[in-house]
Design an enzyme around this catalytic site. Sequence first.
Site, PDB file in Angstrom:
ATOM      1  N   GLY A  45       0.747  -1.382  -0.160  1.00 29.23           N
ATOM      2  CA  GLY A  45       0.102  -0.114   0.045  1.00 29.23           C
ATOM      3  C   GLY A  45       0.876   1.284   0.002  1.00 29.23           C
ATOM      4  N   GLU A  46       0.019   2.297  -0.207  1.00 27.44           N
ATOM      5  CA  GLU A  46       0.885   3.759  -0.195  1.00 27.44           C
ATOM      6  C   GLU A  46       1.335   4.055   1.162  1.00 27.44           C
ATOM      7  OE1 GLU A  46      -0.606   8.305  -1.318  1.00 27.44           O
ATOM      8  OE2 GLU A  46      -1.608   7.222   0.170  1.00 27.44           O
ATOM      9  N   GLY A  47       2.670   4.347   0.849  1.00 27.40           N
ATOM     10  CA  GLY A  47       3.658   4.841   1.946  1.00 27.40           C
ATOM     11  C   GLY A  47       3.774   4.085   3.116  1.00 27.40           C
TER      12      GLY A  47
END
Length: 317
Positions: A45-47
């Site tokens: 996932g993001e970041g």
Amino acid sequence: MSESLLTVALAQISPVWLDKAATLEKIKAAILEAALSGGELIIFGEGLLPGYPWWLSITPASAWDNRIQKEIHAHYARNAIQIEKGELQAVQELAKKHHIAVYLGLIERPSDRGGHSLYCTLVYIDQQGEIRSIHRKLQPTYDERLTWSPGDGHGLQVHPLKAFTVGGLNCWENWMPLARTALYGQGENLHVAVWPGAVRNTENITRMIAQESRSFVISVSGLMRKSDFPAHTPHLDVILENCPEVLADGGSCIAGPDGKWVLEPVAHSEGLLIQTLDFNRVLEERQNFDPVGHYSRPDVLQLKVNQERQRSVLFNE
């Protein structure tokens, strides 16, 4: 396995928040598990590495010249990733050893922009362990702008993976029609959308992009609960004061080229979600619609993309 079939693993996991060393260990364990399960591509996932800046929405993050906010930000920066210093080397070696490609959402502190500002970055590592693209999020969303810097078009790239052509975007830049089109125009037919984690983000847009592009679309989200904040987090008492029990509930999912679910959004469940995709489905759905092919009018509408890596200082020797 046939070149037309690709087994993908969606890593819906939480970080060891703002602890890059511990989070890297968790990422490596997920890659190994995916590889042993036959995975050929794993997505995070993001970041995720080392974590999404959750404190921004639940503390007075916009307070000017605030010591607490400065110290939290500095902690975030210390745990951001410096790719050019080899901090993804262990991930690259695992990818090569197990012949598995990786899309990894991370927070980057790059030296080519001075080495202090932070970028929300999506890195693609191929099955030979080589980093093929480093995409810095074009436009941080709302409160993210308090800690992340805007990226550039250098990472708007796609990559061959068996019969597929894969590309990816971070979170709300998936809502940017021209960013999507930049990938479509390079032949993308497997779109990766990474998110910090929320069913509300993935349940509509995943199918919409699939219908628009006639591609497979994989949304991968993280998880984050109040209990996931490590005890050593700076100013943890301030962060937890107005913190909900669940900040990110997942929502990872896959839509097919017809816009129908291959895997419906999964919430509140940590682990790998594994699915095999058939490239032939892309060819079937492009028969009646292809947004950059037979159903386009480049004589009327065209997109111009600047893929140059932006730098503040250029040196002429």
